[in-house]
Enzyme design. Sequence first.
Site, mmCIF file in Angstrom:
data_model
loop_
_atom_site.group_PDB
_atom_site.id
_atom_site.type_symbol
_atom_site.label_atom_id
_atom_site.label_comp_id
_atom_site.label_asym_id
_atom_site.label_seq_id
_atom_site.Cartn_x
_atom_site.Cartn_y
_atom_site.Cartn_z
ATOM 1 N N ARG A 75 1.071 10.445 18.692
ATOM 2 C CA ARG A 75 0.958 11.544 19.662
ATOM 3 C C ARG A 75 0.503 11.028 21.037
ATOM 4 N NH1 ARG A 75 -2.359 16.595 17.320
ATOM 5 N NH2 ARG A 75 -4.117 15.165 17.254
ATOM 6 N N LYS A 135 -1.020 22.940 14.650
ATOM 7 C CA LYS A 135 -1.724 24.156 15.102
ATOM 8 C C LYS A 135 -1.633 24.305 16.622
ATOM 9 C CE LYS A 135 -5.850 23.008 13.551
ATOM 10 N NZ LYS A 135 -5.612 21.632 13.107
ATOM 11 N N ARG A 178 -4.909 10.068 22.586
ATOM 12 C CA ARG A 178 -6.312 10.468 22.435
ATOM 13 C C ARG A 178 -7.064 9.348 21.726
ATOM 14 N NH1 ARG A 178 -6.344 16.383 19.729
ATOM 15 N NH2 ARG A 178 -8.047 15.435 18.577
ATOM 16 N N ARG A 182 -11.012 11.547 10.124
ATOM 17 C CA ARG A 182 -10.858 12.985 10.399
ATOM 18 C C ARG A 182 -10.224 13.704 9.219
ATOM 19 N NH1 ARG A 182 -7.481 12.697 15.588
ATOM 20 N NH2 ARG A 182 -7.519 14.970 15.593
ATOM 21 N N ARG A 195 -14.531 25.304 11.266
ATOM 22 C CA ARG A 195 -14.141 24.097 10.537
ATOM 23 C C ARG A 195 -15.081 23.823 9.367
ATOM 24 N NH1 ARG A 195 -11.312 21.264 15.174
ATOM 25 N NH2 ARG A 195 -10.292 19.430 14.295
HETATM 26 P P1 AMP Z 1 -9.198 18.729 17.554
HETATM 27 O O1 AMP Z 1 -8.672 18.568 18.934
HETATM 28 O O2 AMP Z 1 -9.147 20.131 17.076
HETATM 29 O O3 AMP Z 1 -8.584 17.757 16.583
HETATM 30 O O4 AMP Z 1 -10.764 18.360 17.636
HETATM 31 C C1 AMP Z 1 -11.193 17.075 18.058
HETATM 32 C C2 AMP Z 1 -12.609 16.841 17.592
HETATM 33 O O5 AMP Z 1 -13.487 17.816 18.181
HETATM 34 C C3 AMP Z 1 -12.857 16.951 16.102
HETATM 35 O O6 AMP Z 1 -12.504 15.778 15.392
HETATM 36 C C4 AMP Z 1 -14.359 17.221 16.074
HETATM 37 O O7 AMP Z 1 -15.102 16.042 16.312
HETATM 38 C C5 AMP Z 1 -14.546 18.142 17.278
HETATM 39 N N1 AMP Z 1 -14.434 19.560 16.900
HETATM 40 C C6 AMP Z 1 -13.486 20.442 17.312
HETATM 41 N N2 AMP Z 1 -13.705 21.654 16.763
HETATM 42 C C7 AMP Z 1 -14.806 21.541 15.989
HETATM 43 C C8 AMP Z 1 -15.518 22.421 15.137
HETATM 44 N N3 AMP Z 1 -15.145 23.708 14.973
HETATM 45 N N4 AMP Z 1 -16.602 21.944 14.488
HETATM 46 C C9 AMP Z 1 -17.016 20.682 14.646
HETATM 47 N N5 AMP Z 1 -16.379 19.781 15.413
HETATM 48 C C10 AMP Z 1 -15.275 20.195 16.081
#
Ligand code: AMP
Length: 235
Positions: free
Chosen positions: A139, A25, A174, A185, A100
């Site tokens: 990554r 994404k 990360r 996750r 989400r």
């Molecule tokens: P991402 O970079 O999109 O993988 O997001 C990293 C982390 O941020 C996720 O594993 C969640 O802990 C948190 N996070 C990001 N977006 C959301 C969301 N819409 N709702 C809840 N937690 C989020």
Amino acid sequence: MADPAMHVKLLDSRILFLGAPGSGKGTQCKHLKAELGLPHLSTGDILRQGIAEGKPACLQAKSYIDSGNLVPDDLITVIFKERLVLPDCSRGFILDGFPRTLPQAESLGAMLKELRLPLKCVFYLVVDDQLIIERTTGRLGCINPKCGAVYHIKNAPPQVDGICDICGGELKQRDDDNADIVAERLKVYKEQTAPLIKYYKEQGMLQEINGARSQEEVYADIINGLRSCVATGGR
Ligand code: AMP
């Protein structure tokens, strides 16, 4: 993009990306942002940047991120809305990582209704678990927030180990991309985020894209999907 009239129409696009962590994404959103100049609203990036800047709401979210869990709906919705209402989103935007959960999707629907900015298309990037694990655990990202380029140890390594080709910044994995947290996750994704696929399918908005191909192939399908969406006036 070859057709200038179509390009102008695409500038008003309001797009949402769904898919597991590591489904591509973020990468596809960056390409779209570069081509269309639309703001890319990644809640993960917003949270990580907010934590680095010491923003209280984002610091409250840190323990959830570190454990691979979702930030509570109320908190993330406030953080997201602050970004959505900025003037640069008034025409178009690309959403990545929000919503989400079903309650977040309902909140998004209400916010967009109030702003009179309905979503035009939803892309779901389909990638199997094995590839997700390979992509996320290999990554590496540039820690320079102005750059944020993403590499992969095997598939897209930098020219010099640990150094960003673009800005010379340091590359790091990360914290939540280690194998145990990725497994958590993925579990959370299946339980809480995957139901959104049905939610947007029932609204007639969802386009499934095979995300297990090269970036270029995936991007070509997204552009074609976007064109057909815009040509039919969204929904
Ligand atoms: P991402 O970079 O999109 O993988 O997001 C990293 C982390 O941020 C996720 O594993 C969640 O802990 C948190 N996070 C990001 N977006 C959301 C969301 N819409 N709702 C809840 N937690 C989020």
